[in-house]
Design a protein around this motif. Structure first.
Motif, mmCIF file in Angstrom:
data_model
loop_
_atom_site.group_PDB
_atom_site.id
_atom_site.type_symbol
_atom_site.label_atom_id
_atom_site.label_comp_id
_atom_site.label_asym_id
_atom_site.label_seq_id
_atom_site.Cartn_x
_atom_site.Cartn_y
_atom_site.Cartn_z
ATOM 1 N N LYS A 1 41.854 27.352 27.643
ATOM 2 C CA LYS A 1 40.796 28.008 26.882
ATOM 3 C C LYS A 1 40.758 27.561 25.414
ATOM 4 O O LYS A 1 39.911 28.005 24.647
ATOM 5 C CB LYS A 1 40.982 29.530 26.941
ATOM 6 N N GLY A 2 41.660 26.670 25.024
ATOM 7 C CA GLY A 2 41.660 26.162 23.657
ATOM 8 C C GLY A 2 42.313 27.070 22.643
ATOM 9 O O GLY A 2 42.185 26.854 21.434
ATOM 10 N N LEU A 3 43.022 28.092 23.128
ATOM 11 C CA LEU A 3 43.721 29.011 22.217
ATOM 12 C C LEU A 3 45.133 28.471 21.996
ATOM 13 O O LEU A 3 46.126 28.967 22.552
ATOM 14 C CB LEU A 3 43.743 30.422 22.799
ATOM 15 N N PHE A 4 45.210 27.438 21.159
ATOM 16 C CA PHE A 4 46.438 26.661 20.999
ATOM 17 C C PHE A 4 47.591 27.506 20.461
ATOM 18 O O PHE A 4 48.700 27.489 20.995
ATOM 19 C CB PHE A 4 46.166 25.476 20.069
ATOM 20 N N MET A 5 47.335 28.263 19.401
ATOM 21 C CA MET A 5 48.399 29.059 18.807
ATOM 22 C C MET A 5 48.835 30.188 19.740
ATOM 23 O O MET A 5 50.026 30.510 19.820
ATOM 24 C CB MET A 5 47.963 29.625 17.451
ATOM 25 N N PHE A 6 47.890 30.791 20.435
ATOM 26 C CA PHE A 6 48.249 31.818 21.409
ATOM 27 C C PHE A 6 49.100 31.212 22.522
ATOM 28 O O PHE A 6 50.026 31.844 23.029
ATOM 29 C CB PHE A 6 46.991 32.459 22.003
ATOM 30 N N TRP B 1 46.090 33.691 13.616
ATOM 31 C CA TRP B 1 47.356 33.537 12.890
ATOM 32 C C TRP B 1 48.039 34.886 12.693
ATOM 33 O O TRP B 1 49.257 35.018 12.870
ATOM 34 C CB TRP B 1 47.110 32.881 11.525
ATOM 35 N N ILE B 2 47.258 35.905 12.303
ATOM 36 C CA ILE B 2 47.832 37.236 12.087
ATOM 37 C C ILE B 2 48.384 37.790 13.391
ATOM 38 O O ILE B 2 49.505 38.324 13.439
ATOM 39 C CB ILE B 2 46.767 38.196 11.509
ATOM 40 N N ALA B 3 47.598 37.647 14.467
ATOM 41 C CA ALA B 3 48.038 38.148 15.772
ATOM 42 C C ALA B 3 49.322 37.465 16.216
ATOM 43 O O ALA B 3 50.243 38.112 16.733
ATOM 44 C CB ALA B 3 46.934 37.942 16.807
ATOM 45 N N ILE C 1 40.125 40.779 19.346
ATOM 46 C CA ILE C 1 38.886 40.163 18.847
ATOM 47 C C ILE C 1 38.836 38.684 19.239
ATOM 48 O O ILE C 1 37.801 38.181 19.699
ATOM 49 C CB ILE C 1 38.793 40.313 17.322
ATOM 50 N N VAL C 2 39.965 37.990 19.101
ATOM 51 C CA VAL C 2 40.039 36.570 19.460
ATOM 52 C C VAL C 2 39.789 36.378 20.952
ATOM 53 O O VAL C 2 39.066 35.465 21.369
ATOM 54 C CB VAL C 2 41.405 35.984 19.065
ATOM 55 N N LEU C 3 40.358 37.243 21.783
ATOM 56 C CA LEU C 3 40.218 37.120 23.227
ATOM 57 C C LEU C 3 38.795 37.380 23.691
ATOM 58 O O LEU C 3 38.300 36.730 24.624
ATOM 59 C CB LEU C 3 41.189 38.081 23.921
ATOM 60 N N ALA D 1 39.722 40.230 30.791
ATOM 61 C CA ALA D 1 40.831 40.999 31.371
ATOM 62 C C ALA D 1 41.985 41.088 30.377
ATOM 63 O O ALA D 1 42.643 42.127 30.274
ATOM 64 C CB ALA D 1 41.308 40.358 32.672
ATOM 65 N N GLU D 2 42.217 40.016 29.643
ATOM 66 C CA GLU D 2 43.281 40.072 28.641
ATOM 67 C C GLU D 2 42.882 40.976 27.472
ATOM 68 O O GLU D 2 43.743 41.550 26.801
ATOM 69 C CB GLU D 2 43.628 38.665 28.154
ATOM 70 N N THR D 3 41.570 41.103 27.221
ATOM 71 C CA THR D 3 41.113 42.058 26.209
ATOM 72 C C THR D 3 41.389 43.483 26.668
ATOM 73 O O THR D 3 41.874 44.325 25.889
ATOM 74 C CB THR D 3 39.607 41.874 25.931
ATOM 75 N N ILE D 4 41.094 43.740 27.941
ATOM 76 C CA ILE D 4 41.402 45.048 28.517
ATOM 77 C C ILE D 4 42.911 45.278 28.489
ATOM 78 O O ILE D 4 43.394 46.388 28.215
ATOM 79 C CB ILE D 4 40.867 45.147 29.963
ATOM 80 N N LEU D 5 43.652 44.196 28.763
ATOM 81 C CA LEU D 5 45.111 44.267 28.690
ATOM 82 C C LEU D 5 45.559 44.703 27.303
ATOM 83 O O LEU D 5 46.479 45.513 27.152
ATOM 84 C CB LEU D 5 45.707 42.908 29.042
ATOM 85 N N ASN D 6 44.896 44.176 26.279
ATOM 86 C CA ASN D 6 45.255 44.558 24.918
ATOM 87 C C ASN D 6 45.005 46.037 24.656
ATOM 88 O O ASN D 6 45.763 46.697 23.933
ATOM 89 C CB ASN D 6 44.491 43.698 23.903
ATOM 90 N N ALA D 7 43.916 46.562 25.246
ATOM 91 C CA ALA D 7 43.640 47.992 25.111
ATOM 92 C C ALA D 7 44.760 48.804 25.780
ATOM 93 O O ALA D 7 45.214 49.825 25.252
ATOM 94 C CB ALA D 7 42.294 48.332 25.731
#
Length: 204
Positions: free
Chosen positions: A167-172, A18-20, A51-53, A60-66
């Motif tokens: 992936k079930g990340l509905f809000m994302f 939610w915060i993200a 953290i969520v990813l 790869a999307e975590t690396i993208l966030n970095a």
């Protein structure tokens, strides 16, 4: 999707997600308005989203966030910089910019794909790496205030939307749909600003 399933997805959304999402919405609205405050809000969204990813195995999307974090700091500094002409202006990509953009996309895609298949348990390495590499290009263009950033960010968004729902990340997923729409509007807003700036230069 029926209402009960929709409500269940909303209830199961974590606080970090939610915060993200909230700060992600703020970031893209500020970017559309060409406001430098897009960067600090984006940094908050990036840190929570990473953290969520990781939990969803979207490495790869975590690396993208970095990468987003680094480009956000770089963009923040660059947008705040001033020279004899004032704040850096919006411009279009020249031929060298286009070469660099395609280089980021293609090299990033290959490198991320090889990393995912060799060092992670990712079950979507091709798509995950493509989402990230196209977004890398978009963020680089955004930091350099190139109008084409919206095109590349929306290529990334278009690929990411079905992946996030899968992936079930509905809000994302909903956030990315929103980002897609705003990016279309942002492109035309920036094109208008670019045209006005060019007209001002021609009239001088």
């Amino acid at each position: 999707m029926n209402l009960d399933l929709l409500l269940e997805q909303v209830r199961s959304t974590s606080l970090l997600e939610w915060i993200a999402v909230t700060f992600g919405v703020s970031e893209v609205l500020l970017a559309k308005r060409n406001k430098v405050w897009l960067y600090p809000t984006g940094i908050i969204s990036i840190c929570c989203g990473a953290i969520v990813l990781i939990q969803a195995k979207l490495y790869a999307e975590t690396i993208l966030n970095a990468y987003y974090l680094g480009m956000s700091i770089y963009g923040w500094i660059k947008w705040k910089s001033r020279n004899q002409f004032g704040t850096p202006k919006i411009t279009s990509s020249d031929s060298m910019d286009k070469v660099k953009t395609w280089g980021i996309v293609l090299i990033g895609w290959v490198v991320l794909y090889l990393f995912l298949i060799n060092f992670t348990d990712s079950d979507v390495p091709i798509i995950d790496s493509l989402v990230s590499s196209t977004a890398w290009a978009g963020m680089w263009l955004l930091a350099n205030r190139k109008v084409e950033n919206w095109i590349w960010l929306n290529i990334s968004n278009a690929i990411a939307i079905p992946l996030l729902f899968y992936k079930g990340l509905f809000m994302f997923g909903l956030l990315t749909v929103f980002l897609f729409v705003i990016a279309v509007l942002g492109y035309f807003d920036w094109r208008k600003i670019l045209k006005e700036e060019n007209n001002e230069l021609q009239s001088v």
